[in-house]
Design a protein around this motif. Structure first.
Motif, mmCIF file in Angstrom:
data_model
loop_
_atom_site.group_PDB
_atom_site.id
_atom_site.type_symbol
_atom_site.label_atom_id
_atom_site.label_comp_id
_atom_site.label_asym_id
_atom_site.label_seq_id
_atom_site.Cartn_x
_atom_site.Cartn_y
_atom_site.Cartn_z
ATOM 1 N N UNK A 1 -3.986 0.225 4.889
ATOM 2 C CA UNK A 1 -3.359 -0.972 4.345
ATOM 3 C C UNK A 1 -3.534 -1.091 2.845
ATOM 4 N N UNK A 2 -3.125 -2.235 2.327
ATOM 5 C CA UNK A 2 -3.154 -2.473 0.883
ATOM 6 C C UNK A 2 -4.250 -3.469 0.524
ATOM 7 N N UNK A 3 -5.444 -3.273 1.055
ATOM 8 C CA UNK A 3 -6.570 -4.133 0.707
ATOM 9 C C UNK A 3 -7.134 -3.706 -0.643
ATOM 10 N N UNK A 4 -7.428 -4.687 -1.500
ATOM 11 C CA UNK A 4 -7.938 -4.417 -2.842
ATOM 12 C C UNK A 4 -9.389 -4.856 -2.962
ATOM 13 N N UNK A 5 -10.117 -4.154 -3.814
ATOM 14 C CA UNK A 5 -11.476 -4.571 -4.114
ATOM 15 C C UNK A 5 -11.470 -5.827 -4.966
ATOM 16 N N UNK A 6 -12.635 -6.458 -5.102
ATOM 17 C CA UNK A 6 -12.740 -7.630 -5.973
ATOM 18 C C UNK A 6 -12.424 -7.230 -7.418
ATOM 19 N N UNK A 7 -11.766 -8.119 -8.136
ATOM 20 C CA UNK A 7 -11.462 -7.866 -9.539
ATOM 21 C C UNK A 7 -12.767 -7.890 -10.342
#
Length: 345
Positions: free
Chosen positions: A333-339
């Motif tokens: 999927x398109x899960x992103x890490x914390x900015x």
């Protein structure tokens, strides 16, 4: 800024560019995937206006174009090449003015062909577009009037996978397109514009296959549209916010996808992905990260391992500006890490 300002160099290190304090600054990784060094100016001591166009060739070199003041109410364009993030860029090379002399005529755009030659485009005082390109054996050709009428907003320059350069612009008559008939040819204006109402300043072009470039734009109903020459524009989804999207192709779970990013009206960054050139599959926005001010810039790239990275930049925040980054998690999927804020070491 015009173009993708977060880029991966030929050595795998990421760098980001922005105009600030009458100069162009570069933020760069110390090592691929590693820490970042403090931002520094590129191109020498030339005083510049706060306008920047960024392009990149297949060799990984960054081409930067800006306006410089040349006198009272006069300006000229300059260009530099940045080969690697840790090397000093070449000094700014003066390109002059598309009308020989005068004020800034608009935001420039730059694209680099398969031979590594930069093509600099800019609106001219007559309402059309002018271009100056690098020669095959070095140096620059003359300014050329590419025609066009009542050009509005920022231009969108792109290099096809074949290495040929294309240009797009908005006008009251519709979307204008210039294409090259072959390597080194002067881009020529299509006979007829696309009869679509695109808001000025919302164009973004992306090479999406060997045959096609996809142009993204926002229409008068606040819908983000995708268009490939030879077909009608496709309404993709409501735009997340004003301004152009940032766009990149990447492989998501084994599928060739196009990822779009845009600062949303809430101030956060919105992302949407869909199978490349399959707009009928649908797309929807997912917001991420903190709220950002209206002048924050968003850009997408790939890191040294080919993984997706995204960045936002507030050039005028603090002594070094504020660069925030995220990357895709190592999961489906398109899960992103914390900015995270980039803190130079």
């Amino acid at each position: 800024m015009n173009g993708s300002w977060l880029i991966r160099g030929r050595d795998g290190r990421l760098s980001a560019y922005a105009p600030r304090d009458e100069a162009v600054w570069c933020w760069a990784q110390r090592t691929p995937g590693g820490s970042w060094i403090a931002p520094r100016t590129v191109g020498g001591d030339q005083r510049l206006h706060p306008v920047l166009a960024v392009g990149q060739g297949t060799d990984g070199y960054a081409h930067l174009v800006a306006w410089r003041p040349t006198g009272p109410q006069e300006a000229g364009l300059v260009h530099t090449t940045h080969f690697r993030p840790h090397l000093a860029a070449l000094d700014w090379n003066r390109l002059g003015h598309p009308n020989k002399a005068g004020v800034q005529t608009g935001v420039p755009a730059v694209a680099v062909d398969a031979e590594g030659r930069a093509h600099v485009f800019v609106p001219n005082a007559g309402g059309g577009v002018s271009m100056r390109g690098q020669k095959e054996r070095g140096g620059w050709g003359p300014w050329r009037d590419l025609k066009g009428r009542e050009v509005e907003g920022e231009l969108a320059a792109v290099t096809r996978l074949s290495g040929r350069v294309e240009l797009y612009a908005t006008s009251p008559a519709g979307i204008l397109r210039w294409t090259q008939a072959g390597p080194g040819h002067i881009p020529a204006l299509d006979d007829e514009p696309l009869k679509a109402s695109a808001r000025p300043g919302t164009l973004r072009a992306l090479a999406t296959s060997e045959e096609h470039v996809t142009l993204f734009f926002t229409d008068e109903s606040d819908t983000l549209c995708a268009w490939r020459p030879g077909a009608e524009p496709i309404a993709l989804l409501p735009c997340a916010g004003p301004g152009p999207v940032s766009a990149i192709r990447f492989t998501l779970d084994g599928v060739d996808c196009t990822l779009l990013a845009q600062r949303s009206r809430s101030g956060r960054v919105a992302f949407a992905a869909y199978p490349t050139e399959q707009e009928s599959a649908g797309a929807w926005w997912t917001e991420s990260g903190p709220q950002l001010p209206p002048d924050a810039q968003v850009s997408l790239s790939k890191d040294h391992q080919g993984d997706l990275v995204a960045a936002t930049l507030q050039p005028d925040k603090g002594a070094e500006g504020e660069l925030l980054m995220t990357r895709r998690k190592a999961e489906p999927g398109l899960a992103l890490e914390a900015w995270r804020k980039v803190v130079p070491e």
